[in-house]
Design a protein around this motif. Sequence first.
Motif, PDB file in Angstrom:
ATOM      1  N   GLY A 162     -38.035 -16.348  -7.556  1.00  0.00           N
ATOM      2  CA  GLY A 162     -38.876 -15.179  -7.726  1.00  0.00           C
ATOM      3  C   GLY A 162     -38.930 -14.349  -6.458  1.00  0.00           C
ATOM      4  O   GLY A 162     -38.270 -14.655  -5.450  1.00  0.00           O
ATOM      5  N   ALA A 163     -39.747 -13.286  -6.508  1.00  0.00           N
ATOM      6  CA  ALA A 163     -39.820 -12.363  -5.378  1.00  0.00           C
ATOM      7  C   ALA A 163     -40.301 -13.056  -4.114  1.00  0.00           C
ATOM      8  O   ALA A 163     -39.940 -12.672  -3.000  1.00  0.00           O
ATOM      9  N   GLY A 164     -41.102 -14.092  -4.246  1.00  0.00           N
ATOM     10  CA  GLY A 164     -41.602 -14.802  -3.077  1.00  0.00           C
ATOM     11  C   GLY A 164     -40.658 -15.872  -2.571  1.00  0.00           C
ATOM     12  O   GLY A 164     -40.963 -16.560  -1.598  1.00  0.00           O
ATOM     13  N   GLY A 165     -39.532 -16.073  -3.260  1.00  0.00           N
ATOM     14  CA  GLY A 165     -38.550 -17.069  -2.843  1.00  0.00           C
ATOM     15  C   GLY A 165     -38.705 -18.413  -3.508  1.00  0.00           C
ATOM     16  O   GLY A 165     -37.875 -19.306  -3.295  1.00  0.00           O
ATOM     17  N   ALA A 166     -39.742 -18.615  -4.314  1.00  0.00           N
ATOM     18  CA  ALA A 166     -39.943 -19.907  -4.974  1.00  0.00           C
ATOM     19  C   ALA A 166     -38.953 -20.080  -6.114  1.00  0.00           C
ATOM     20  O   ALA A 166     -38.668 -19.149  -6.869  1.00  0.00           O
ATOM     21  N   THR A 167     -38.426 -21.297  -6.271  1.00  0.00           N
ATOM     22  CA  THR A 167     -37.487 -21.601  -7.341  1.00  0.00           C
ATOM     23  C   THR A 167     -38.204 -21.573  -8.691  1.00  0.00           C
ATOM     24  O   THR A 167     -39.322 -22.103  -8.821  1.00  0.00           O
ATOM     25  N   VAL A 168     -37.578 -20.969  -9.685  1.00  0.00           N
ATOM     26  CA  VAL A 168     -38.190 -20.873 -11.003  1.00  0.00           C
ATOM     27  C   VAL A 168     -38.200 -22.239 -11.678  1.00  0.00           C
ATOM     28  O   VAL A 168     -37.384 -23.119 -11.368  1.00  0.00           O
ATOM     29  N   ASN A 169     -39.110 -22.448 -12.613  1.00  0.00           N
ATOM     30  CA  ASN A 169     -39.180 -23.683 -13.376  1.00  0.00           C
ATOM     31  C   ASN A 169     -37.984 -23.778 -14.314  1.00  0.00           C
ATOM     32  O   ASN A 169     -37.503 -22.775 -14.845  1.00  0.00           O
ATOM     33  N   GLY A 170     -37.509 -25.014 -14.553  1.00  0.00           N
ATOM     34  CA  GLY A 170     -36.409 -25.220 -15.494  1.00  0.00           C
ATOM     35  C   GLY A 170     -35.116 -24.578 -15.053  1.00  0.00           C
ATOM     36  O   GLY A 170     -34.338 -24.105 -15.887  1.00  0.00           O
ATOM     37  N   LEU A 171     -34.847 -24.550 -13.761  1.00  0.00           N
ATOM     38  CA  LEU A 171     -33.684 -23.832 -13.231  1.00  0.00           C
ATOM     39  C   LEU A 171     -32.374 -24.320 -13.835  1.00  0.00           C
ATOM     40  O   LEU A 171     -31.493 -23.522 -14.153  1.00  0.00           O
ATOM     41  N   ASN A 172     -32.233 -25.638 -14.037  1.00  0.00           N
ATOM     42  CA  ASN A 172     -30.951 -26.176 -14.488  1.00  0.00           C
ATOM     43  C   ASN A 172     -30.655 -25.947 -15.963  1.00  0.00           C
ATOM     44  O   ASN A 172     -29.572 -26.285 -16.447  1.00  0.00           O
ATOM     45  N   SER A 173     -31.603 -25.367 -16.701  1.00  0.00           N
ATOM     46  CA  SER A 173     -31.342 -24.980 -18.096  1.00  0.00           C
ATOM     47  C   SER A 173     -31.677 -23.511 -18.320  1.00  0.00           C
ATOM     48  O   SER A 173     -31.803 -23.062 -19.455  1.00  0.00           O
ATOM     49  N   LEU A 174     -31.785 -22.758 -17.239  1.00  0.00           N
ATOM     50  CA  LEU A 174     -32.229 -21.371 -17.291  1.00  0.00           C
ATOM     51  C   LEU A 174     -31.346 -20.500 -18.176  1.00  0.00           C
ATOM     52  O   LEU A 174     -31.835 -19.675 -18.951  1.00  0.00           O
ATOM     53  N   MET A 175     -30.027 -20.695 -18.111  1.00  0.00           N
ATOM     54  CA  MET A 175     -29.105 -19.786 -18.799  1.00  0.00           C
ATOM     55  C   MET A 175     -28.900 -20.141 -20.266  1.00  0.00           C
ATOM     56  O   MET A 175     -28.310 -19.359 -21.010  1.00  0.00           O
ATOM     57  N   ASN A 176     -29.345 -21.317 -20.686  1.00  0.00           N
ATOM     58  CA  ASN A 176     -29.304 -21.717 -22.096  1.00  0.00           C
ATOM     59  C   ASN A 176     -27.920 -21.463 -22.696  1.00  0.00           C
ATOM     60  O   ASN A 176     -27.750 -20.726 -23.655  1.00  0.00           O
ATOM     61  N   ARG A 177     -26.935 -22.130 -22.145  1.00  0.00           N
ATOM     62  CA  ARG A 177     -25.545 -21.855 -22.520  1.00  0.00           C
ATOM     63  C   ARG A 177     -25.170 -22.484 -23.861  1.00  0.00           C
ATOM     64  O   ARG A 177     -25.568 -23.582 -24.201  1.00  0.00           O
ATOM     65  N   GLN A 178     -24.324 -21.741 -24.588  1.00  0.00           N
ATOM     66  CA  GLN A 178     -23.631 -22.244 -25.771  1.00  0.00           C
ATOM     67  C   GLN A 178     -22.147 -22.044 -25.518  1.00  0.00           C
ATOM     68  O   GLN A 178     -21.693 -20.927 -25.271  1.00  0.00           O
ATOM     69  N   ILE A 179     -21.357 -23.134 -25.577  1.00  0.00           N
ATOM     70  CA  ILE A 179     -19.959 -23.086 -25.140  1.00  0.00           C
ATOM     71  C   ILE A 179     -19.042 -23.527 -26.270  1.00  0.00           C
ATOM     72  O   ILE A 179     -19.289 -24.546 -26.926  1.00  0.00           O
ATOM     73  N   SER A 180     -17.996 -22.771 -26.498  1.00  0.00           N
ATOM     74  CA  SER A 180     -16.926 -23.172 -27.418  1.00  0.00           C
ATOM     75  C   SER A 180     -15.594 -22.705 -26.829  1.00  0.00           C
ATOM     76  O   SER A 180     -15.544 -21.766 -26.035  1.00  0.00           O
ATOM     77  N   ARG A 181     -14.535 -23.367 -27.235  1.00  0.00           N
ATOM     78  CA  ARG A 181     -13.209 -23.042 -26.698  1.00  0.00           C
ATOM     79  C   ARG A 181     -12.723 -21.725 -27.290  1.00  0.00           C
ATOM     80  O   ARG A 181     -12.779 -21.509 -28.500  1.00  0.00           O
ATOM     81  N   GLY A 182     -12.242 -20.837 -26.430  1.00  0.00           N
ATOM     82  CA  GLY A 182     -11.765 -19.537 -26.868  1.00  0.00           C
ATOM     83  C   GLY A 182     -10.247 -19.443 -26.873  1.00  0.00           C
ATOM     84  O   GLY A 182      -9.531 -20.445 -26.778  1.00  0.00           O
ATOM     85  N   ALA A 183      -9.745 -18.223 -26.943  1.00  0.00           N
ATOM     86  CA  ALA A 183      -8.316 -17.973 -27.093  1.00  0.00           C
ATOM     87  C   ALA A 183      -7.595 -18.047 -25.745  1.00  0.00           C
ATOM     88  O   ALA A 183      -8.204 -17.971 -24.680  1.00  0.00           O
ATOM     89  N   TRP A 184      -6.265 -18.165 -25.808  1.00  0.00           N
ATOM     90  CA  TRP A 184      -5.457 -18.151 -24.600  1.00  0.00           C
ATOM     91  C   TRP A 184      -5.233 -16.702 -24.155  1.00  0.00           C
ATOM     92  O   TRP A 184      -5.249 -15.783 -24.964  1.00  0.00           O
ATOM     93  N   ASP A 185      -4.992 -16.521 -22.854  1.00  0.00           N
ATOM     94  CA  ASP A 185      -4.725 -15.178 -22.335  1.00  0.00           C
ATOM     95  C   ASP A 185      -3.535 -15.123 -21.376  1.00  0.00           C
ATOM     96  O   ASP A 185      -3.088 -14.044 -21.004  1.00  0.00           O
ATOM     97  N   ILE A 186      -3.009 -16.284 -20.967  1.00  0.00           N
ATOM     98  CA  ILE A 186      -1.808 -16.315 -20.123  1.00  0.00           C
ATOM     99  C   ILE A 186      -0.927 -17.465 -20.598  1.00  0.00           C
ATOM    100  O   ILE A 186      -1.372 -18.616 -20.658  1.00  0.00           O
ATOM    101  N   ASP A 187       0.317 -17.147 -20.928  1.00  0.00           N
ATOM    102  CA  ASP A 187       1.304 -18.164 -21.312  1.00  0.00           C
ATOM    103  C   ASP A 187       2.431 -18.104 -20.279  1.00  0.00           C
ATOM    104  O   ASP A 187       3.285 -17.232 -20.326  1.00  0.00           O
ATOM    105  N   TRP A 188       2.405 -19.048 -19.341  1.00  0.00           N
ATOM    106  CA  TRP A 188       3.288 -19.024 -18.163  1.00  0.00           C
ATOM    107  C   TRP A 188       4.359 -20.092 -18.318  1.00  0.00           C
ATOM    108  O   TRP A 188       4.058 -21.262 -18.607  1.00  0.00           O
ATOM    109  N   ASN A 189       5.630 -19.721 -18.124  1.00  0.00           N
ATOM    110  CA  ASN A 189       6.734 -20.656 -18.292  1.00  0.00           C
ATOM    111  C   ASN A 189       7.804 -20.384 -17.235  1.00  0.00           C
ATOM    112  O   ASN A 189       8.208 -19.232 -17.034  1.00  0.00           O
ATOM    113  N   VAL A 190       8.264 -21.437 -16.585  1.00  0.00           N
ATOM    114  CA  VAL A 190       9.358 -21.334 -15.622  1.00  0.00           C
ATOM    115  C   VAL A 190      10.307 -22.514 -15.835  1.00  0.00           C
ATOM    116  O   VAL A 190       9.878 -23.669 -15.819  1.00  0.00           O
TER     117      VAL A 190
END
Length: 789
Positions: free
Chosen positions: A445-473
Amino acid sequence: MSVNKPHPRQAAALRKRPSTLLNTSASTAMAVSLASLALAPMAAHAQEQKPAAESQLETVKVISTALEANPNAEPGVPYKAKYSGDERHKRALADTAQNIQVLTKAQIEDSGYTDLREILDAQPGITLGTGENGNAFGDRYIIRGQEARSDVFVDGLRDPGMSIRESFATEQIEISKGPNSSFAGRGTSGGAVNSVTKQASTDYSYTRLSTGFGTDKHTRLTLDTNQVVNADLAVRANLLYGYEEIPDRSPTDRERKGLALSGFWAATDKLDVTLDYYGLEADDNPDMGGFLVGTVPKRKPAKDVPVYAQDNDFLSSDVDIVSARLRYQFDQDTRITNLTRVGQADNGYVVTGARAASFGANDPRAGASTITLSTHQGWQEVEYFVNQTNLHLDRVLGGLKHEFIFGLEYSDHSVLNGVYNVANSGQNCITGNTATANNAWCASGAGGATVNGLNSLMNRQISRGAWDIDWNVKTVSLSAMDTVDLNDKWTAFGGLRWDRYEFDTTTISRGLTKRYEYSDSMWNGHLGLSYKIRPDANVYFSYATASDINGGESDVGSSCGYGGICVDDSNGVAIADSKPEKTQSIELGTKWNLMGEKLLLSAALFQITKSDVMESAPSGSGYESSGALNTGKNRVHGLELALTGLITPQLTAQAGVAFMKSKVLESNVAANEGKTLSNFADNSAFAQLKYQATDKFALGAAAKYEGRKYAGQPDSAAGFNADGLYTQPVPSYTVLDLFASYRVNKNMDVRLNVGNVTDKDYYLAAYRSGSFLYMGDARNARVTLNYDF
């Protein structure tokens, strides 16, 4: 005159069978000692017989050092390797006209380090960088100022996966300093890292079980067992389980599960076969560390940064590799070796970054400082096949014995990169000046104190997405090498390599698909000349070249300047019109193999010049892909000093120091010229000492020092402002570790490691924006119990 001894890893036909070994007095002493000590860690050495008139043998002395399974080791000197694990180096390391730094299994175990990143970070002349966009599986090793994150090899073959690399199956780690293309192919501008793996041996059977525990919930279990089935067949297994919280950064943690299997079969007196499997599962909830605050010249790491990693963050590597080695000995002077490897790796990460920020104009707390969080992520599927054949021919030409090696290698490397679908919710602050609603995640916060529940703050939902680079040598390589003693003082080495590669990469960005295809050839070479100034000392000179291809880094697509593809689309310049980046190196050195080859001292003066460097284009240049072809040039020169081995019969050491300077010589941005290279420390040093106080008790210390460096883009100037001041400093640091070991009985010993004894805050690398600042581990303590069956 140097004696050309057979390499210890040559075909079984050149090795004596155990039954034959028992006929020699020294081996009889070894067998008796092994039996009497029930395979306890030690090495038995019989002294030479007295003159015949004595008709009596001297007493066999049992030296209480660990039995060394590593066939490349210097007997009785646990920190010193005698040979390279790459049998293309025909001479002992002390007689090789090249700076090759070797870390033995014993030295690595005493240090307490287990991951390759922390092992290499301690070594002089090597620094770390951060991956593109904080790319966690793109950990970057920088040797003598040159990028080397794709120049990691396992048993002489390139390991293309940007994976977490563990040491549980490692016999020794070899760091070749200076261009290494004649051995390794493309890249290797500043050097290469080769991990030599533990392999089955018919020499003797043993089993070692190690269990470790310590602070931060540290748990580590390893098993190393080699079993001789008969004189021609042996199997070896290495197992690993490890878990620990990151010291003082809980709940972030690291977990490792590993399995390495090896089988050796001497099919005939001429043919032997080795089959290996390596598997590793690494699952971390990583800590991205700190960040920089303030303005230059007072820009520095933030203090008391909270642990902001989110509960479902992860960094994972799942690696499976199968290798087959065949050696056939036609006669004493002719043999052929073949190594085939098939491997795959799945790497992925979703991690949280942090940076200093201010509340926006629309926030009632406008102007107050805070810490905002961000998301960084990606996945990678790696598949590769490689086959390397080497024909070793010893022939006398012109009255001189030449040791020729002719090599043929084919490799097919494919890396598919993609993204995760990450949905975050629960924004709790406004930082944008035009924002009308919450648009960021504030850790404080503005005073520098760490917010409560910091480690779940962003409430992430994750799934595998598409490819964007196919590199071959795909690459076909031909090489020829020759080592020859010109007389009893002069030895010469020459190597030449031709690589023909086909590059094929497809990128998807903002819905636009582009395919880049081209092929080219590269010639590189290495010349070495050494002069023996006395039986145990030499001076040497070497000249070597290296080349790297446009788009050589597998995970950055068209991010030109980070090793991605550079294309001047706006002017219709095809990718094939770019030249490979070129490196030239000269080195003048000396090696002193003293105290009966128990202590090696070395010094090397060197200069590396890299030209035709790919760079990002200047802002507003109109280059669609932000590329500039072959516009950069830089130089690094310096001095390295090293010591490895026994200083006294009780004191073992490995130590080194590097004094270096770097300079950008040419750039498409004129202001870059004259600046230091990014992620480059002028001075670095490391020393590890072990004192054997009694037959049972030993104690030691290790210290590493790294000078100040500055973050920025690879192969280019460190970031700087309009006044020419470097903007992303990583402070210098010195870290002290302590360790001690005690032999409880003939089967058991215990080791204590205390890392970062002074609990110093130190930082390994920074991202070019300063928003990532990798932290070194805080103080920690580990106890390891080793039991030999």
